[in-house]
Write a protein that holds these residues in place. Sequence first.
Motif, mmCIF file in Angstrom:
data_model
loop_
_atom_site.group_PDB
_atom_site.id
_atom_site.type_symbol
_atom_site.label_atom_id
_atom_site.label_comp_id
_atom_site.label_asym_id
_atom_site.label_seq_id
_atom_site.Cartn_x
_atom_site.Cartn_y
_atom_site.Cartn_z
ATOM 1 N N VAL A 54 0.855 -1.183 0.000
ATOM 2 C CA VAL A 54 0.000 0.000 0.000
ATOM 3 C C VAL A 54 0.893 1.237 0.000
ATOM 4 C CG1 VAL A 54 -1.915 -1.123 1.212
ATOM 5 C CG2 VAL A 54 -0.119 0.018 2.527
ATOM 6 N N PRO A 55 0.376 2.365 -0.534
ATOM 7 C CA PRO A 55 1.167 3.600 -0.418
ATOM 8 C C PRO A 55 1.459 3.874 1.063
ATOM 9 C CG PRO A 55 -0.682 3.919 -1.915
ATOM 10 C CD PRO A 55 -0.879 2.571 -1.263
ATOM 11 N N GLY A 56 2.653 4.284 1.338
ATOM 12 C CA GLY A 56 3.052 4.494 2.728
ATOM 13 C C GLY A 56 3.631 3.236 3.360
ATOM 14 N N GLY A 57 3.660 2.148 2.590
ATOM 15 C CA GLY A 57 4.228 0.882 3.046
ATOM 16 C C GLY A 57 5.584 0.672 2.409
ATOM 17 N N PRO A 58 5.746 -0.423 1.641
ATOM 18 C CA PRO A 58 7.057 -0.694 1.052
ATOM 19 C C PRO A 58 7.427 0.296 -0.057
ATOM 20 C CG PRO A 58 5.474 -2.366 0.375
ATOM 21 C CD PRO A 58 4.783 -1.495 1.375
ATOM 22 N N LEU A 59 8.660 0.746 0.019
ATOM 23 C CA LEU A 59 9.225 1.656 -0.966
ATOM 24 C C LEU A 59 10.351 0.919 -1.684
ATOM 25 C CD1 LEU A 59 9.352 4.829 -1.774
ATOM 26 C CD2 LEU A 59 11.385 4.832 -0.320
ATOM 27 N N VAL A 60 10.363 0.989 -3.003
ATOM 28 C CA VAL A 60 11.480 0.452 -3.766
ATOM 29 C C VAL A 60 12.479 1.599 -3.881
ATOM 30 C CG1 VAL A 60 12.235 -0.601 -5.919
ATOM 31 C CG2 VAL A 60 9.966 -1.133 -5.011
ATOM 32 N N ALA A 61 13.451 1.593 -2.970
ATOM 33 C CA ALA A 61 14.408 2.690 -2.893
ATOM 34 C C ALA A 61 15.520 2.522 -3.916
ATOM 35 C CB ALA A 61 14.996 2.766 -1.488
ATOM 36 N N TYR A 62 15.856 3.636 -4.567
ATOM 37 C CA TYR A 62 16.996 3.671 -5.475
ATOM 38 C C TYR A 62 18.041 4.679 -5.011
ATOM 39 C CZ TYR A 62 13.832 7.184 -7.497
ATOM 40 O OH TYR A 62 12.952 8.221 -7.669
ATOM 41 N N GLU A 63 17.722 5.436 -3.948
ATOM 42 C CA GLU A 63 18.700 6.326 -3.330
ATOM 43 C C GLU A 63 18.683 6.114 -1.830
ATOM 44 O OE1 GLU A 63 18.191 10.473 -4.204
ATOM 45 O OE2 GLU A 63 18.450 10.163 -6.363
ATOM 46 N N TRP A 64 19.867 6.153 -1.255
ATOM 47 C CA TRP A 64 20.035 5.998 0.191
ATOM 48 C C TRP A 64 20.907 7.167 0.637
ATOM 49 C CZ3 TRP A 64 23.258 1.322 2.352
ATOM 50 C CH2 TRP A 64 23.258 1.347 3.738
ATOM 51 N N ASN A 65 20.326 8.012 1.481
ATOM 52 C CA ASN A 65 21.007 9.232 1.940
ATOM 53 C C ASN A 65 21.490 10.082 0.765
ATOM 54 O OD1 ASN A 65 20.574 8.682 4.673
ATOM 55 N ND2 ASN A 65 22.392 7.384 4.762
ATOM 56 N N GLY A 66 20.622 10.185 -0.249
ATOM 57 C CA GLY A 66 20.893 11.049 -1.386
ATOM 58 C C GLY A 66 21.812 10.484 -2.448
ATOM 59 N N LYS A 67 22.214 9.227 -2.321
ATOM 60 C CA LYS A 67 23.136 8.630 -3.279
ATOM 61 C C LYS A 67 22.561 7.353 -3.869
ATOM 62 C CE LYS A 67 27.100 10.355 -0.746
ATOM 63 N NZ LYS A 67 28.107 10.021 0.232
ATOM 64 N N PRO A 68 22.830 7.107 -5.159
ATOM 65 C CA PRO A 68 22.431 5.814 -5.734
ATOM 66 C C PRO A 68 23.160 4.691 -5.006
ATOM 67 C CG PRO A 68 23.337 7.295 -7.423
ATOM 68 C CD PRO A 68 23.526 7.951 -6.108
ATOM 69 N N MET A 69 22.554 3.521 -4.999
ATOM 70 C CA MET A 69 23.135 2.377 -4.293
ATOM 71 C C MET A 69 23.751 1.403 -5.294
ATOM 72 S SD MET A 69 20.112 1.651 -1.542
ATOM 73 C CE MET A 69 18.806 1.848 -2.736
ATOM 74 N N SER A 70 24.946 0.955 -5.001
ATOM 75 C CA SER A 70 25.571 -0.093 -5.794
ATOM 76 C C SER A 70 25.198 -1.435 -5.160
ATOM 77 C CB SER A 70 27.092 0.082 -5.792
ATOM 78 O OG SER A 70 27.621 -0.279 -4.529
ATOM 79 N N PRO A 71 25.424 -2.533 -5.861
ATOM 80 C CA PRO A 71 25.149 -3.836 -5.240
ATOM 81 C C PRO A 71 25.908 -4.041 -3.923
ATOM 82 C CG PRO A 71 25.389 -4.105 -7.594
ATOM 83 C CD PRO A 71 25.764 -2.672 -7.282
ATOM 84 N N ARG A 72 27.065 -3.420 -3.777
ATOM 85 C CA ARG A 72 27.808 -3.531 -2.510
ATOM 86 C C ARG A 72 27.128 -2.773 -1.374
ATOM 87 N NH1 ARG A 72 34.233 -3.450 -3.781
ATOM 88 N NH2 ARG A 72 34.151 -4.964 -5.455
ATOM 89 N N ASP A 73 26.257 -1.812 -1.745
ATOM 90 C CA ASP A 73 25.541 -1.002 -0.754
ATOM 91 C C ASP A 73 24.046 -1.300 -0.764
ATOM 92 O OD1 ASP A 73 27.843 0.411 0.082
ATOM 93 O OD2 ASP A 73 27.683 1.719 -1.661
ATOM 94 N N LYS A 74 23.700 -2.566 -0.941
ATOM 95 C CA LYS A 74 22.325 -3.040 -0.894
ATOM 96 C C LYS A 74 21.483 -2.629 -2.107
ATOM 97 C CE LYS A 74 22.129 -3.388 4.158
ATOM 98 N NZ LYS A 74 23.477 -3.804 4.272
#
Length: 167
Positions: free
Chosen positions: A112-132
């Motif tokens: 539901v909205p407000g539930g799971p988020l498919v995050a592509y940025e963590w603390n303003g930075k894109p995530m590499s496979p090494r960073d989840k």
Amino acid sequence: MRRFQALIALLLALVLGVTNVVAAEAEDEFHLEVVILDHAEKPVLNRQVSLDEVQSLPAAEFHTTTIWTDGVQRFRGVWLSDLLAHLEIFEGQLDFSALNEYLIEIPFEDIVPGGPLVAYEWNGKPMSPRDKGPLWVVFPYDSDAKFQTESIYAQSIWQLDRIEVYR
């Protein structure tokens, strides 16, 4: 002897440089695989969703702590409900898998909205496979006790690379 050492050093630099370029290109070419299967578990549709396509959807963001990190973290991405609607997925059993072959089912009632988020940025930075990354399903854990359960933590899949929908 010095020539031989210089040649080895040059070859190593070339190999390492090519490896880094290939790794960078592989990250740029990431695709989320979405597979829809029929009752006999035969693929009906196999779609590759680019990171650019995910990022083109309406973005959401929240701050929360997690059991895997220290302190408050900021996540930006797309609500899983919006991603599934974009893909025209409204029913079925949903299995999510990661680059490391972790597999989890997320019930539709939890999406539901407000539930799971498919995050592509963590603390303003894109995530590499090494960073989840490059995609991490996170919940706003601090917003409600219902997001602080073992089943929700288990659904918080990082390195998400595949969604299978069983109809």
